[in-house]
Write an enzyme that holds these catalytic residues in place. Structure first.
Site, PDB file in Angstrom:
ATOM      1  CB  SER A 137      -0.865   0.007   1.266  1.00  0.00           C
ATOM      2  OG  SER A 137      -1.432   1.292   1.492  1.00  0.00           O
ATOM      3  CE1 TYR A 151      -3.691  -2.201   5.194  1.00  0.00           C
ATOM      4  CE2 TYR A 151      -3.224   0.116   4.789  1.00  0.00           C
ATOM      5  CZ  TYR A 151      -3.486  -1.155   4.316  1.00  0.00           C
ATOM      6  OH  TYR A 151      -3.527  -1.383   2.960  1.00  0.00           O
TER       7      TYR A 151
END
Length: 282
Positions: A137, A151
């Site tokens: 990501s 995350y």
């Protein structure tokens, strides 16, 4: 285009994984797709065939992953392209998230991918070919998002081990690409996919504001098209020398450049102090 290649895609019942699996089949590739719910794969993609193998797999269990990869090789006779796509976002500040919330996110996003790599590498090494895509990501490159530290840390971990993996697999002619996607218009931010903290703390105003922005404003309005992402991954798989680091989306480029500029400025501003630790430094 070698459409005889067999792709192994995790997290394929929804989001980018589902779009990729469908696009691969449309382009003539053979696909093994995994999910915790095999029926969901059959409902959204189709039944088992000579080109498609739906697999029920719990990513957090190494034996499950080993059996899924063995089933893929048994069904197709080979395995060529690995896409570690499965994962989810856990929202929450470092103080408010419990140990279990943190560990669960790591079990899926980090250790799950390691299970796949560990079990797939056996086959890729022996055949001296293959390509591993680890989907991180942009949050795996820059982590300055309040409420997304855990995350982001899972995706930083993916980035770290992928860089090492690329070096380790060179010897066996296996290619490795770390993908940093920006925001893609999937259900990644939808209820049931994204996890919010069990015990939120209202004192963290900036985290709550960013959380609500993701859930209510960014969700459904992401700037990137998952269909185009699937095309990009197929194009990368056909390159003779694909990149180890690949940023995907204009927003990913934007955030990456901001971090690079920030680091460069801070290195330059503190260069004298930073270099002062050498024995020979004057």
């Amino acid at each position: 285009m070698n459409t005889k290649k067999v792709w192994f895609v995790t997290g394929a019942s929804k989001g980018l994984g589902l779009t990729l699996a469908k696009s691969l089949l449309k382009n003539g590739y053979r696909v093994a797709a995994t999910s915790r719910n095999k029926q969901a794969l059959m409902d959204t993609i189709g039944p088992k065939s000579s080109h498609f193998l739906p697999i029920n797999m719990d990513l957090t269990k190494n034996n499950d992953v080993r059996e899924a990869i063995e089933a893929t090789v048994l069904h197709f006779g080979q395995i060529d392209v690995i896409v570690n796509n499965a994962g989810y976002s856990q929202i929450g500040t470092l103080e408010e998230l419990s140990d279990e919330e943190v560990m669960t996110n790591f079990r899926v996003n980090v250790f799950g991918s390691l299970h796949v790599i560990r079990n797939a590498a056996v086959y890729l090494r022996k055949q001296q070919s293959g390509h591993i895509f680890n989907i991180a990501s942009i949050g795996g490159y820059t982590g300055n998002f309040a409420g997304f530290g855990i995350y982001c840390s899972t995706k930083f971990a993916v980035a770290g081990f992928t860089e090492a993996l690329a070096e380790e697999m060179k010897l066996f002619q296996v290619k490795t690409t770390l993908v940093y996607p920006g925001y893609f218009r999937t259900n990644f931010l939808a209820e049931g996919s994204i996890q919010t903290p069990a015990n939120p703390m209202q004192e963290y105003k900036s985290a709550r504001e960013l959380e609500q922005a993701h859930l209510n404003e960014i969700n459904g309005n992401q700037p990137n098209d998952p269909e185009k992402a699937a095309d990009v991954l197929m194009a990368l798989s056909q390159q003779e020398n694909p990149p180890v680091h690949f940023f995907m989306g204009e927003d990913a480029y934007h955030y990456a450049r901001l971090k690079i500029e920030t680091i460069q400025k801070e290195m330059d501003a503190h260069r004298h102090l930073g270099l002062s630790t050498g024995f020979d430094h004057q």
